[in-house]
Design a protein around this motif. Structure first.
Motif, PDB file in Angstrom:
ATOM      1  N   ALA A  17       0.778  -1.306   0.263  1.00  0.00           N
ATOM      2  CA  ALA A  17       0.235  -0.031   0.068  1.00  0.00           C
ATOM      3  C   ALA A  17       0.935   1.200   0.013  1.00  0.00           C
ATOM      4  N   LEU A  22      -1.635   2.014  -4.108  1.00  0.00           N
ATOM      5  CA  LEU A  22      -2.859   2.615  -3.652  1.00  0.00           C
ATOM      6  C   LEU A  22      -3.536   3.461  -4.922  1.00  0.00           C
ATOM      7  N   GLY A  25      -4.887   0.632  -6.965  1.00  0.00           N
ATOM      8  CA  GLY A  25      -6.104   0.161  -6.468  1.00  0.00           C
ATOM      9  C   GLY A  25      -7.234   1.149  -6.521  1.00  0.00           C
ATOM     10  N   THR A  36      -8.183  -6.029  -3.783  1.00  0.00           N
ATOM     11  CA  THR A  36      -7.671  -6.073  -2.415  1.00  0.00           C
ATOM     12  C   THR A  36      -6.207  -5.690  -2.553  1.00  0.00           C
ATOM     13  N   VAL A  37      -6.233  -4.643  -1.646  1.00  0.00           N
ATOM     14  CA  VAL A  37      -4.618  -4.095  -1.538  1.00  0.00           C
ATOM     15  C   VAL A  37      -4.139  -4.375   0.114  1.00  0.00           C
ATOM     16  N   GLU A  39      -1.335  -4.874   2.912  1.00  0.00           N
ATOM     17  CA  GLU A  39      -0.237  -4.002   3.448  1.00  0.00           C
ATOM     18  C   GLU A  39       0.325  -4.875   4.837  1.00  0.00           C
ATOM     19  N   ALA A 118      -5.907   6.354   0.419  1.00  0.00           N
ATOM     20  CA  ALA A 118      -6.725   5.246   0.992  1.00  0.00           C
ATOM     21  C   ALA A 118      -8.226   5.745   1.087  1.00  0.00           C
ATOM     22  N   PHE A 127     -13.502  -1.949  -3.497  1.00  0.00           N
ATOM     23  CA  PHE A 127     -12.093  -1.566  -2.998  1.00  0.00           C
ATOM     24  C   PHE A 127     -12.010  -2.124  -1.652  1.00  0.00           C
ATOM     25  N   ASP A 128     -10.686  -2.925  -1.130  1.00  0.00           N
ATOM     26  CA  ASP A 128     -10.716  -3.436   0.146  1.00  0.00           C
ATOM     27  C   ASP A 128      -9.335  -3.276   0.547  1.00  0.00           C
ATOM     28  N   LEU A 129      -8.886  -2.612   1.563  1.00  0.00           N
ATOM     29  CA  LEU A 129      -7.602  -2.525   2.208  1.00  0.00           C
ATOM     30  C   LEU A 129      -7.542  -3.291   3.366  1.00  0.00           C
ATOM     31  N   ARG A 130      -6.542  -4.096   3.320  1.00  0.00           N
ATOM     32  CA  ARG A 130      -6.187  -5.024   4.498  1.00  0.00           C
ATOM     33  C   ARG A 130      -4.684  -4.986   5.077  1.00  0.00           C
ATOM     34  N   VAL A 131      -4.936  -4.161   6.149  1.00  0.00           N
ATOM     35  CA  VAL A 131      -3.528  -4.005   6.992  1.00  0.00           C
ATOM     36  C   VAL A 131      -3.111  -4.971   7.659  1.00  0.00           C
TER      37      VAL A 131
END
Length: 444
Positions: A17, A22, A25, A36-37, A39, A118, A127-131
Motif C-alpha cells: 500500500a 494505492l 487500487g 484487494t490491497v 499492507e 486510501a 475496494f478493500d484495504l487490509r492492513v
C-alpha cells in the motif's frame, strides 16, 4: 498449511500500500474491478519514505478529484533546485519555466498522501484495504500464479485472484517468489536517514548540501528536519564505529543551520541505513503476476523521481488492465500479452530515468561522497548562469519525466470537499465503467 476455510477470493490482489499500490487500487476500483490491497504494516506512519510529489502526480490528483484535499494538507513547495557555491547559490532546475498546472514539487510526509489515497479508494464499493496482512509467498496452479499466501493477525490465510500485482518495493516478496531476472546497476553510495528536531529555518526543501566527503538532502518538516545523509556504499559499520559525536559533527558541518540541534540525535539507533539499489527486471510479468514500481525497477533516491515513476506505472497499468480484469480475460495467453504491454509502455521511461540517475551518481554524488569533488562542475554552473532557460530541462526531467501518463476519463472525478471523508457503512456510489466493459458491478 491453511485449510480450505482459510482461502478467499478477489479479482485483483495488489501487494503493498505505497503510492503505486494505492493509486492502482483506486483506479481499478473506479473501473468496478474487485481489488484487494494488502499492507503488512498496521498504518502508514513511517518516517523514512519519500516526500516528493511531482507536477505530474499533482495533476493526477486533480483529475481524480483530490487536488483540493491535497492542497489542504500541510506541505511546502519547491519551485527551484539550487546548490551552494563559493559565490552563493546556483539554480540547476527552475520549475517556474515550465507550462504546468503545478510548476513545483510538493513536499509532504508520505503518510498524508497515502491516507488521502486510501480514504478516496474506500469510497469505492469494490475496494478493500487490509492492513497487517503480510504476503509470504504466491499460490500456483502449474506455472501460473493464482494468488498469495498471507500472515495475518488471525493466522495464515490464502487469497486467490485472477491477477497479483507486486507493488511491494525493491525487496518484493512476490518478485523473489516468482524469480523474475533483473539487470543490476552498480551504485557507489548508500543513504542514512535521521530526524533532527528543530524550529529553525533551514531554507527550501530539496536543497542538496555537498562538501568533499559528505553529501545530504534536507527536508524540513514541522518541528524537525528529515535528513538524508549520503556516504560511500558498504560503510555503515564504519560510520557507526566512528560514534554518535562524530556523526553529529558531520551533520552540523553539512547543515550549519541545525548545529545547535544535533544533540537531539539520541543514539546511532536513530540513524536508519538504506542500502541503495538500482535495477530493472528483464521481464515484468509471469502468468498471473505483474510487477510495477520499485518491484519492477529499483530506483536511486537521486532527484526523488522514483515515486513519480511508480505512480505513472500504476496509471498505465490501470488503463491497460481494467477492461480485461472486468471481462475475466486475463487468464491464458491473451492475458499474458496484456501484461507484457505494461512493460512495453513503461520500459523506455524507466531506462531514461535510470540513465539520468547514473549520470548524476557518476558526475556529482559519488565524487562528493568519496572526497573527489564538492559540487557540480564549474562549466555547468557557468552555463546555467549564462543561459538560465536551460534550467527548464532538468526541471522537466525531474518534474515530468519521459512519457507522463494521464488518468483515464472513466476514473476522473470533480473536486470533492476538503474535509476528509469517512468510510461509508454500506456500499459506495456506482461510477461509470471504462469503455468496452460490462456496466454492472459484480457483488462479492
Amino acid at each position: 498449511m491453511t485449510s480450505s476455510d482459510d482461502t478467499s477470493r478477489t479479482t485483483c490482489v495488489v501487494v503493498g500500500a505505497g503510492p503505486a499500490g494505492l493509486v492502482l487500487g483506486l483506479l481499478l476500483a473506479r473501473a468496478g474491478v474487485h481489488v484487494t490491497v494488502l499492507e503488512k504494516h498496521a498504518d502508514f506512519l513511517r518516517d523514512f519514505r519519500g516526500d516528493t510529489v511531482h507536477p505530474t502526480t499533482l495533476a493526477m490528483l486533480d483529475d481524480l478529484g483530490l487536488g483540493e484535499r491535497f492542497a489542504a494538507l500541510p506541505h511546502s513547495r519547491v519551485a527551484r533546485v539550487t546548490v551552494p557555491t563559493g559565490s552563493g547559490e546556483a539554480v540547476l532546475a527552475d520549475f517556474d519555466r515550465l507550462p504546468l498546472r503545478h510548476p513545483y514539487v510538493a513536499m509532504v510526509p508520505q503518510w498524508d498522501l497515502l491516507t488521502l489515497l486510501a480514504e478516496a479508494a474506500a469510497q469505492e464499493p469494490t475496494f478493500d484495504l487490509r492492513v497487517r496482512h503480510e504476503v509470504t509467498g504466491v499460490l500456483r496452479e502449474g506455472d501460473r500464479v493464482t494468488g498469495v499466501e498471507l500472515r495475518t493477525p488471525d493466522g495464515p490465510r490464502r487469497l486467490r485472484a485472477d491477477l497479483v500485482v507486486a507493488c511491494d518495493g525493491r525487496w518484493s516478496v512476490v518478485r523473489r517468489s516468482v524469480g523474475l531476472p533483473a539487470r543490476r546497476h552498480r551504485v557507489g553510495f548508500d543513504v542514512w536517514w535521521v530526524r533532527v528536531p528543530t524550529r529553525r529555518d533551514v531554507g527550501e526543501s530539496l536543497l542538496p548540501r555537498l562538501t568533499r566527503g559528505r553529501a545530504a538532502v534536507a527536508i524540513p518538516r514541522e518541528g524537525y528536519l528529515q535528513l538524508a545523509y549520503l556516504g560511500p556504499k558498504g560503510t555503515d559499520a564504519a560510520l557507526r564505529a566512528r560514534g554518535l559525536d562524530a556523526f553529529r559533527a558531520e551533520v552540523a558541518a553539512l547543515v550549519p543551520e541545525v548545529t545547535d540541534d544535533v544533540g537531539a540525535i539520541a543514539s546511532m539507533d536513530d540513524v536508519k541505513h538504506l542500502d541503495v539499489r538500482m535495477d530493472v527486471l528483464r521481464r515484468w510479468h509471469a502468468p498471473g503476476v505483474l510487477c510495477i514500481g520499485d518491484a519492477a525497477h529499483a530506483m536511486s533516491p537521486a532527484g526523488g523521481v522514483g515515486i513519480n515513476l511508480a505512480v505513472q506505472d500504476a496509471v498505465a497499468a490501470a488503463r491497460l488492465l481494467a477492461g480485461p480484469l472486468r471481462r475475466g480475460t486475463l487468464r491464458g495467453p491473451a492475458g499474458d500479452r496484456v501484461l507484457a504491454r505494461v512493460r512495453r509502455r513503461r520500459l523506455l521511461p524507466t531506462v531514461v530515468v535510470q540513465a539520468v540517475q547514473r549520470a548524476v551518481h557518476a558526475r556529482l554524488l559519488v565524487p562528493a561522497v568519496e572526497g573527489r569533488a564538492s559540487g557540480p562542475p564549474p562549466w555547468l554552473l557557468a552555463l546555467v548562469r549564462r543561459v538560465p532557460v536551460l534550467t527548464a530541462l532538468p526541471a522537466l526531467a525531474i518534474g515530468v519525466g519521459p512519457r507522463p501518463e494521464r488518468v483515464p476519463l472513466w476514473a476522473r472525478r470533480p473536486p470533492v470537499d476538503t474535509a476528509p471523508p469517512a468510510r461509508p457503512a454500506g456500499r459506495g456510489p456506482r461510477h461509470a465503467a471504462p469503455p468496452g466493459t460490462d456496466s454492472t458491478v459484480a457483488r462479492s
